[in-house]
Design a protein around this motif. Structure first.
Motif, PDB file in Angstrom:
ATOM      1  N   LEU A 172      17.924 -41.592  23.853  1.00 49.45           N
ATOM      2  CA  LEU A 172      17.733 -42.255  25.143  1.00 49.45           C
ATOM      3  C   LEU A 172      16.263 -42.258  25.554  1.00 49.45           C
ATOM      4  CD1 LEU A 172      20.836 -40.893  27.093  1.00 49.45           C
ATOM      5  CD2 LEU A 172      20.474 -43.231  26.286  1.00 49.45           C
ATOM      6  N   GLU A 173      15.549 -41.180  25.207  1.00 49.64           N
ATOM      7  CA  GLU A 173      14.124 -41.131  25.523  1.00 49.64           C
ATOM      8  C   GLU A 173      13.357 -42.152  24.687  1.00 49.64           C
ATOM      9  OE1 GLU A 173      11.026 -37.658  26.580  1.00 49.64           O
ATOM     10  OE2 GLU A 173      11.847 -37.525  24.550  1.00 49.64           O
ATOM     11  N   LYS A 174      13.667 -42.238  23.393  1.00 47.05           N
ATOM     12  CA  LYS A 174      12.994 -43.205  22.521  1.00 47.05           C
ATOM     13  C   LYS A 174      13.265 -44.641  22.955  1.00 47.05           C
ATOM     14  CE  LYS A 174      12.935 -40.209  18.431  1.00 47.05           C
ATOM     15  NZ  LYS A 174      13.499 -39.957  17.082  1.00 47.05           N
ATOM     16  N   GLU A 175      14.436 -44.872  23.534  1.00 43.43           N
ATOM     17  CA  GLU A 175      14.788 -46.210  24.000  1.00 43.43           C
ATOM     18  C   GLU A 175      14.220 -46.513  25.386  1.00 43.43           C
ATOM     19  OE1 GLU A 175      19.032 -46.156  23.770  1.00 43.43           O
ATOM     20  OE2 GLU A 175      19.065 -46.111  21.585  1.00 43.43           O
ATOM     21  N   GLY A 176      13.557 -45.523  26.007  1.00 49.16           N
ATOM     22  CA  GLY A 176      12.908 -45.746  27.290  1.00 49.16           C
ATOM     23  C   GLY A 176      13.786 -45.541  28.505  1.00 49.16           C
ATOM     24  N   TYR A 177      15.000 -45.000  28.303  1.00 53.49           N
ATOM     25  CA  TYR A 177      15.911 -44.823  29.425  1.00 53.49           C
ATOM     26  C   TYR A 177      15.752 -43.474  30.122  1.00 53.49           C
ATOM     27  CZ  TYR A 177      18.459 -48.881  27.640  1.00 53.49           C
ATOM     28  OH  TYR A 177      18.799 -50.132  27.212  1.00 53.49           O
TER      29      TYR A 177
END
Length: 254
Positions: free
Chosen positions: A43-48
């Motif tokens: 989720l962090e890598k996806e920007g969320y």
């Protein structure tokens, strides 16, 4: 439940509640905490999301200004550690500038034992926190209020800061990178911090270890502008070499 289904449910919970805890999610889904951390990594890598100590908060903190209520509840242990280290760098009677970061707020709380400090800040929250300290001089800049951060920004803020010369500035950032230097998510915040840098004899950058090797939207300054970096954990050898080469003292718990 499939991993993708669990991740989507965690995303929905983040949107609704703004923050999640690894321990609670692991118990709810009957999986290991390591499994939940992997979900949060994605989720962090996806920007969320932005991972924090023990969990995650909604949004990418290197790109956006999170509300002050969320920031003040994030990485509390790290910020308290940093604040204790910074307290040893401040002397009675010092004139200081503190930015509107949540880390500076934690520093201000620890500094209350000091005597006869003068504090100039653009943070409404920090002024309220220090309003009851006897024998201090507290000065709030002018400027336009950013409600999400309770910070004053803009031309009036820059004009106000330009009038003064202080012993030390204490500020944070959204990210530091070996090539990009020190960065922030907002041009307004960057301009304020640049004005504080110009006003101070000694420049102290305070940041928790999660901000290393991160790049945000706008530059604040190159690393060699700062005299000291204070963080909550030992940086990598590469970073320690960088600080040594740029004559920056790095302070962390030994």
């Amino acid at each position: 439940m499939l991993a993708i289904e669990r991740k989507n449910e965690i995303l929905s919970k983040l949107r609704a509640e703004q923050r999640v805890l690894v321990s609670e999610l692991a118990q709810h889904y009957n999986v290991t905490e390591e499994t939940i951390r992997r979900d949060l990594d994605k989720l962090e890598k996806e920007g969320y999301a932005t991972k924090t100590y023990g969990g995650a908060i909604w949004g990418n903190s290197t790109k956006t200004d999170l509300s002050y209520t969320i920031r003040n509840k994030t990485n509390v242990e790290a910020k308290n550690t940093i604040a204790e280290l910074v307290c040893n760098l401040v002397e009675d009677g010092d004139h200081l500038m503190l930015d509107d970061s949540s880390t500076s707020l934690y520093v201000a709380k620890k500094l209350k034992e000091k005597k006869a400090l003068t504090v100039i800040t653009n943070s409404v929250e920090l002024v309220v926190e220090l309003s009851g300290v006897e024998g201090w001089t507290i000065m709030l800049t002018g400027g336009r209020l950013k409600p999400e951060s309770l910070a004053l920004v803009g031309g009036q803020t820059q004009e106000s800061l330009a009038k003064y010369h202080v012993d030390k500035v204490i500020m944070s950032c959204k990210g530091v990178d070996l090539s990009a230097g020190v960065t922030d998510s907002s041009e307004y915040h960057s301009q304020t911090k640049q004005s504080m840098i110009r006003a101070a004899k000694k420049r102290i950058l305070v940041l928790d270890s999660s901000k290393f090797d991160k790049i945000s939207f706008v530059n604040i300054a190159p690393l060699d502008v700062y005299d000291l970096v204070v963080t909550n954990a030992r940086p990598s050898n590469e970073w320690l070499r960088c600080f040594e080469q740029n004559h920056i003292e790095c302070i962390y718990p030994k």
